[in-house]
Design a protein around this motif. Structure first.
Motif, PDB file in Angstrom:
ATOM      1  N   LYS A 109       0.834  -1.208   0.000  1.00 35.57           N
ATOM      2  CA  LYS A 109       0.000   0.000   0.000  1.00 35.57           C
ATOM      3  C   LYS A 109       0.868   1.257   0.000  1.00 35.57           C
ATOM      4  O   LYS A 109       0.603   2.207  -0.732  1.00 35.57           O
TER       5      LYS A 109
ATOM      6  N   TYR B 287       6.375  -7.708  12.895  1.00 34.00           N
ATOM      7  CA  TYR B 287       5.424  -6.614  12.617  1.00 34.00           C
ATOM      8  C   TYR B 287       3.993  -7.073  12.892  1.00 34.00           C
ATOM      9  O   TYR B 287       3.224  -6.369  13.573  1.00 34.00           O
TER      10      TYR B 287
ATOM     11  N   THR C 157       1.433  -5.917  16.032  1.00 32.75           N
ATOM     12  CA  THR C 157       0.100  -5.342  15.781  1.00 32.75           C
ATOM     13  C   THR C 157      -0.968  -6.133  16.532  1.00 32.75           C
ATOM     14  O   THR C 157      -1.853  -5.545  17.170  1.00 32.75           O
TER      15      THR C 157
ATOM     16  N   HIS D 251     -12.019 -11.957  12.468  1.00 31.96           N
ATOM     17  CA  HIS D 251     -12.325 -11.743  11.045  1.00 31.96           C
ATOM     18  C   HIS D 251     -11.001 -11.480  10.319  1.00 31.96           C
ATOM     19  O   HIS D 251     -10.170 -10.720  10.804  1.00 31.96           O
ATOM     20  N   GLY D 252     -10.807 -12.122   9.144  1.00 28.92           N
ATOM     21  CA  GLY D 252      -9.498 -12.058   8.493  1.00 28.92           C
ATOM     22  C   GLY D 252      -8.565 -13.072   9.124  1.00 28.92           C
ATOM     23  O   GLY D 252      -7.351 -12.885   9.187  1.00 28.92           O
TER      24      GLY D 252
ATOM     25  N   LEU E 155      -2.069 -11.481  10.492  1.00 26.16           N
ATOM     26  CA  LEU E 155      -2.527 -11.077  11.821  1.00 26.16           C
ATOM     27  C   LEU E 155      -3.441 -12.146  12.401  1.00 26.16           C
ATOM     28  O   LEU E 155      -3.330 -12.525  13.567  1.00 26.16           O
TER      29      LEU E 155
ATOM     30  N   CYS F  67     -13.211 -16.471   7.461  1.00 27.16           N
ATOM     31  CA  CYS F  67     -12.273 -16.448   6.342  1.00 27.16           C
ATOM     32  C   CYS F  67     -12.915 -17.158   5.159  1.00 27.16           C
ATOM     33  O   CYS F  67     -14.068 -17.583   5.240  1.00 27.16           O
TER      34      CYS F  67
ATOM     35  N   ARG G   7     -11.740 -22.092   1.783  1.00 22.88           N
ATOM     36  CA  ARG G   7     -10.515 -22.831   1.420  1.00 22.88           C
ATOM     37  C   ARG G   7      -9.440 -22.699   2.496  1.00 22.88           C
ATOM     38  O   ARG G   7      -8.428 -23.421   2.453  1.00 22.88           O
TER      39      ARG G   7
ATOM     40  N   ARG H 254     -16.628 -16.380   4.864  1.00 24.12           N
ATOM     41  CA  ARG H 254     -16.993 -14.975   4.631  1.00 24.12           C
ATOM     42  C   ARG H 254     -17.598 -14.778   3.244  1.00 24.12           C
ATOM     43  O   ARG H 254     -18.295 -13.795   3.010  1.00 24.12           O
TER      44      ARG H 254
ATOM     45  N   PHE I  82      -9.514  -8.068  11.283  1.00 26.33           N
ATOM     46  CA  PHE I  82      -8.313  -7.955  10.457  1.00 26.33           C
ATOM     47  C   PHE I  82      -8.683  -8.189   8.991  1.00 26.33           C
ATOM     48  O   PHE I  82      -7.817  -8.452   8.158  1.00 26.33           O
TER      49      PHE I  82
ATOM     50  N   SER J  33     -11.887  -6.573   6.900  1.00 23.20           N
ATOM     51  CA  SER J  33     -12.338  -5.449   6.085  1.00 23.20           C
ATOM     52  C   SER J  33     -13.137  -4.466   6.930  1.00 23.20           C
ATOM     53  O   SER J  33     -13.995  -4.870   7.726  1.00 23.20           O
TER      54      SER J  33
ATOM     55  N   VAL K 211      -8.186  -2.558  10.461  1.00 25.76           N
ATOM     56  CA  VAL K 211      -8.506  -2.165   9.076  1.00 25.76           C
ATOM     57  C   VAL K 211      -9.418  -0.929   9.063  1.00 25.76           C
ATOM     58  O   VAL K 211     -10.305  -0.813   8.228  1.00 25.76           O
ATOM     59  N   HIS K 212      -9.174  -0.028   9.991  1.00 27.29           N
ATOM     60  CA  HIS K 212      -9.941   1.220  10.105  1.00 27.29           C
ATOM     61  C   HIS K 212      -9.512   2.211   9.011  1.00 27.29           C
ATOM     62  O   HIS K 212      -8.434   2.064   8.418  1.00 27.29           O
TER      63      HIS K 212
ATOM     64  N   THR L 276      -6.525  -0.177  16.066  1.00 30.37           N
ATOM     65  CA  THR L 276      -5.131  -0.547  16.327  1.00 30.37           C
ATOM     66  C   THR L 276      -4.217   0.013  15.240  1.00 30.37           C
ATOM     67  O   THR L 276      -4.538  -0.052  14.053  1.00 30.37           O
ATOM     68  N   VAL L 277      -3.089   0.551  15.675  1.00 32.21           N
ATOM     69  CA  VAL L 277      -2.079   1.066  14.746  1.00 32.21           C
ATOM     70  C   VAL L 277      -0.745   0.423  15.110  1.00 32.21           C
ATOM     71  O   VAL L 277      -0.377   0.381  16.290  1.00 32.21           O
ATOM     72  N   TYR L 278      -0.034  -0.075  14.119  1.00 34.00           N
ATOM     73  CA  TYR L 278       1.308  -0.600  14.390  1.00 34.00           C
ATOM     74  C   TYR L 278       2.201   0.525  14.900  1.00 34.00           C
ATOM     75  O   TYR L 278       2.271   1.606  14.290  1.00 34.00           O
TER      76      TYR L 278
HETATM   77  N1  LIG Z   1      -3.522  -0.676  11.380  1.00 31.94           N
HETATM   78  C1  LIG Z   1      -2.300  -1.198  11.313  1.00 31.94           C
HETATM   79  O1  LIG Z   1      -1.319  -0.632  11.846  1.00 31.94           O
HETATM   80  C2  LIG Z   1      -2.110  -2.498  10.591  1.00 31.94           C
HETATM   81  C3  LIG Z   1      -1.009  -3.313  10.867  1.00 31.94           C
HETATM   82  C4  LIG Z   1      -0.902  -4.542  10.208  1.00 31.94           C
HETATM   83  C5  LIG Z   1      -1.849  -4.888   9.255  1.00 31.94           C
HETATM   84  N2  LIG Z   1      -2.876  -4.041   9.000  1.00 31.94           N
HETATM   85  C6  LIG Z   1      -3.889  -4.380   8.006  1.00 31.94           C
HETATM   86  O2  LIG Z   1      -4.612  -5.482   8.519  1.00 31.94           O
HETATM   87  C7  LIG Z   1      -5.056  -6.292   7.444  1.00 31.94           C
HETATM   88  C8  LIG Z   1      -4.640  -7.729   7.699  1.00 31.94           C
HETATM   89  O3  LIG Z   1      -3.229  -7.808   7.633  1.00 31.94           O
HETATM   90  P1  LIG Z   1      -2.568  -9.198   7.291  1.00 31.94           P
HETATM   91  O4  LIG Z   1      -1.115  -9.021   7.301  1.00 31.94           O
HETATM   92  O5  LIG Z   1      -3.187 -10.237   8.140  1.00 31.94           O
HETATM   93  O6  LIG Z   1      -3.077  -9.369   5.786  1.00 31.94           O
HETATM   94  P2  LIG Z   1      -3.091 -10.684   4.876  1.00 31.94           P
HETATM   95  O7  LIG Z   1      -2.080 -11.640   5.363  1.00 31.94           O
HETATM   96  O8  LIG Z   1      -3.055 -10.201   3.472  1.00 31.94           O
HETATM   97  O9  LIG Z   1      -4.503 -11.345   5.181  1.00 31.94           O
HETATM   98  C9  LIG Z   1      -5.695 -10.667   5.035  1.00 31.94           C
HETATM   99  C10 LIG Z   1      -6.804 -11.708   5.046  1.00 31.94           C
HETATM  100  O10 LIG Z   1      -8.034 -11.011   4.905  1.00 31.94           O
HETATM  101  C11 LIG Z   1      -8.929 -11.792   4.134  1.00 31.94           C
HETATM  102  N3  LIG Z   1      -9.597 -10.897   3.199  1.00 31.94           N
HETATM  103  C12 LIG Z   1      -9.161 -10.480   1.982  1.00 31.94           C
HETATM  104  N4  LIG Z   1     -10.054  -9.647   1.441  1.00 31.94           N
HETATM  105  C13 LIG Z   1     -11.075  -9.539   2.335  1.00 31.94           C
HETATM  106  C14 LIG Z   1     -12.306  -8.829   2.343  1.00 31.94           C
HETATM  107  N5  LIG Z   1     -12.671  -8.065   1.320  1.00 31.94           N
HETATM  108  N6  LIG Z   1     -13.102  -8.952   3.403  1.00 31.94           N
HETATM  109  C15 LIG Z   1     -12.743  -9.700   4.467  1.00 31.94           C
HETATM  110  N7  LIG Z   1     -11.591 -10.423   4.525  1.00 31.94           N
HETATM  111  C16 LIG Z   1     -10.771 -10.310   3.452  1.00 31.94           C
HETATM  112  C17 LIG Z   1      -8.129 -12.871   3.395  1.00 31.94           C
HETATM  113  O11 LIG Z   1      -8.527 -14.146   3.863  1.00 31.94           O
HETATM  114  P3  LIG Z   1      -9.729 -15.047   3.275  1.00 31.94           P
HETATM  115  O12 LIG Z   1      -9.703 -14.937   1.790  1.00 31.94           O
HETATM  116  O13 LIG Z   1      -9.443 -16.414   3.808  1.00 31.94           O
HETATM  117  O14 LIG Z   1     -10.952 -14.459   3.895  1.00 31.94           O
HETATM  118  C18 LIG Z   1      -6.690 -12.659   3.882  1.00 31.94           C
HETATM  119  O15 LIG Z   1      -6.086 -13.859   4.316  1.00 31.94           O
HETATM  120  C19 LIG Z   1      -4.463  -5.699   6.161  1.00 31.94           C
HETATM  121  O16 LIG Z   1      -5.423  -4.861   5.559  1.00 31.94           O
HETATM  122  C20 LIG Z   1      -3.309  -4.860   6.701  1.00 31.94           C
HETATM  123  O17 LIG Z   1      -2.958  -3.789   5.850  1.00 31.94           O
HETATM  124  C21 LIG Z   1      -3.026  -2.868   9.636  1.00 31.94           C
END
Ligand SMILES: NC(=O)c1ccc[n+]([C@@H]2O[C@H](COP(=O)([O-])OP(=O)(O)OC[C@H]3O[C@@H](n4cnc5c(N)ncnc54)[C@H](OP(=O)(O)O)[C@@H]3O)[C@@H](O)[C@H]2O)c1
Length: 348
Positions: free
Chosen positions: A48, A134, A138, A161-162, A167, A186, A189, A205, A223, A225, A247-248, A289-291
Motif C-alpha cells: 500500500k 510486525y 500489531t 475476522h481475516g 494477523l 475467512c 478454502r 466470509r 483484520f 475489512s 482495518v480502520h 489498532t495502529v502498528y
Molecule cells: N492498522 C495497522 O497498523 C495495521 C497493521 C498490520 C496490518 N494491517 C492491516 O490489517 C489487514 C490484515 O493484515 P494481514 O497481514 O493479516 O493481511 P493478509 O495476510 O493479506 O490477510 C488478510 C486476510 O483477509 C482476508 N480478506 C481479503 N479480502 C477480504 C475482504 N474483502 N473482506 C474480508 N476479509 C478479506 C483474506 O482471507 P480469506 O480470503 O481467507 O478471507 C486474507 O487472508 C491488512 O489490511 C493490513 O494492511 C493494519
C-alpha cells in the motif's frame, strides 16, 4: 563506512517502482545495534505504501517521502553494538521490527533500537522468523488495547475476522493457547489452515458470511475489512470486553479528504462505531489498532520463540533483487508470506 544494499521504492505507483542499489550501512546510535539482514518480509502495508497510501499521516514522520526504503520486519545477525546497547553481542541471531520510516528493513543492514529486537534461538531459520515481528506487534497491541490476554481469554469466545491472514493466524495461535474458543471468519478454502492454527469454529466470509456468526462473543478482532466492522461488532455479548480493528479508515481518510475533511471523516466513523458498540456492549472498549514499535510486544515474542514458538507459512523466499516478485505475491494475496533475502544471489 561499511557498504550495504537497499531496495529503493522510487515513486508512488500501483506497480511498485523498485530499484536495488548500493548504499552505506546506516550509522548506529549509542542505544542501537547494527544488524546484517538475512531475511526481511513484505507486508500488505508495504504494498500500500508503495502506491502512496498514508502519504499525509505517515508523511509527518518522513515515511511517505519518495524515494523510500520500505519494510519493517527483519531477521539477521548482530554486526556491531552501540555503547549503551551492551545487552547484545556481535554474532547473535535476532529478529525485530523497525518503526515505519523513510529507511526501512528492505536492506542488507539495519540500525535497530536495542529494545526492538529479540533473540532468534538456534533451530529457527531467518526466513520463517522475519515474517513475525510486525504482525505479532500489531496483534499484541490489538489484544492489549481491549484487555485481551492469557488471564482474560481462558474459557471465553473470540471472533477473528481475516483469520487466515498474517494477523489472524497469529491471533488464532495465541488465543487457542490461552484457552479461548475461537471462531475464524475467512474463505472456506482456508478453514483447514485456521483449524491447524487453533480455530474451533468457522464462518465462510464468501458464503453466509457474518450473518451466520455465533452471537455473544467475549471479544472480536477485525483484520479483514472495514466494510464488515459493524457486522463483526454485532456478534458481541452485552458483557463483551471489546472490539479491535486494524482495518480502520484512519490513513485513507486523510489521503482522500485532506487534513480537515480527513479528520472529520475519521472522527465521525470512530464515534459512529463507538455508539454502535456501546448500544450492544456498554462496557466494551473500541480500539483502532495502529502498528507502533513496541518493546513489550517484542519481549513477549522473544519469550515465545524460546518456549513455545508461533509461526506463519512462508510462500515465497527470493533475493532482494527480485523484490518486485515479492510485492506482487502480497498484492495478489498468494498463499504464505513473502520474504526477501539480501544474501541470496539473483540466480538462485
Ligand atoms: N492498522 C495497522 O497498523 C495495521 C497493521 C498490520 C496490518 N494491517 C492491516 O490489517 C489487514 C490484515 O493484515 P494481514 O497481514 O493479516 O493481511 P493478509 O495476510 O493479506 O490477510 C488478510 C486476510 O483477509 C482476508 N480478506 C481479503 N479480502 C477480504 C475482504 N474483502 N473482506 C474480508 N476479509 C478479506 C483474506 O482471507 P480469506 O480470503 O481467507 O478471507 C486474507 O487472508 C491488512 O489490511 C493490513 O494492511 C493494519
Amino acid at each position: 563506512m561499511m557498504s550495504a544494499t537497499e531496495l529503493l521504492c522510487i515513486a508512488p505507483s500501483e506497480t511498485p517502482q523498485l530499484h536495488l542499489q548500493p548504499c552505506e550501512a546506516p550509522r548506529m546510535g549509542g542505544h542501537e545495534v547494527l544488524v546484517r539482514v538475512h531475511a526481511t518480509s513484505v507486508n500488505p502495508i508495504d504494498v500500500k505504501r508503495a502506491a502512496g497510501y498514508g502519504r499525509r499521516l505517515l508523511g509527518l514522520k518522513g515515511a511517505a517521502r519518495f524515494p523510500l526504503v520500505l519494510g519493517n520486519d527483519f531477521a539477521g545477525e548482530v554486526l556491531a553494538v552501540g555503547k549503551h546497547a551492551a545487552r547484545w553481542r556481535v554474532g547473535q541471531r535476532v529478529l525485530g521490527a523497525l518503526p515505519t520510516g523513510p529507511r526501512g528493513a528492505h536492506s542488507s543492514h539495519v540500525a535497530v533500537h536495542l529494545a526492538l529486537m529479540c533473540e532468534l534461538p538456534l533451530g529457527h531459520d531467518f526466513a520463517s522468523a522475519c515474517v513475525l515481528p510486525y504482525s505479532f506487534t500489531t496483534v499484541w497491541r490489538a489484544f492489549r488495547s481491549i484487555g485481551l490476554g492469557p488471564d482474560t481469554a481462558a474459557g471465553q469466545s473470540v471472533l477473528v475476522h481475516g483469520a487466515s491472514g498474517g494477523l489472524g493466524l497469529i491471533a488464532l495461535q495465541l488465543l487457542s493457547r490461552w484457552g479461548a474458543r475461537v471462531t475464524a471468519v475467512c474463505s472456506a478454502r482456508h478453514f483447514d489452515m485456521c483449524g491447524q492454527m487453533g480455530a474451533h469454529d468457522f464462518i465462510d466470509r464468501l458464503g453466509a458470511g457474518l450473518r451466520q456468526a455465533p452471537a455473544k462473543q467475549h471479544a472480536s478482532l477485525n483484520f479483514g475489512s472495514w466494510d464488515d466492522d459493524a457486522a463483526v461488532m454485532r456478534c458481541l455479548a452485552p458483557s463483551a470486553i471489546g472490539h479491535a480493528t486494524a482495518v480502520h479508515p484512519l490513513l485513507a481518510s486523510f489521503d482522500a479528504l485532506g487534513w480537515v475533511g480527513g479528520a472529520r471523516h475519521a472522527i465521525g466513523a470512530w464515534h459512529a462505531h463507538r455508539r454502535m458498540l456501546r448500544a450492544q456492549s456498554p462496557q466494551a472498549k473500541l480500539s483502532w489498532t495502529v502498528y507502533q514499535p513496541d518493546a513489550d510486544a517484542i519481549e513477549a515474542l522473544g519469550a515465545l520463540m524460546h518456549q513455545d514458538p508461533i509461526g506463519l507459512p512462508v510462500g515465497l523466499n527470493v533475493p532482494l533483487a527480485r523484490g518486485a516478485q515479492a510485492f506482487d505475491h502480497v498484492a495478489q494475496q498468494l498463499p504464505g508470506r513473502a520474504v526477501m533475502n539480501p544474501g541470496l544471489s539473483e540466480r538462485k
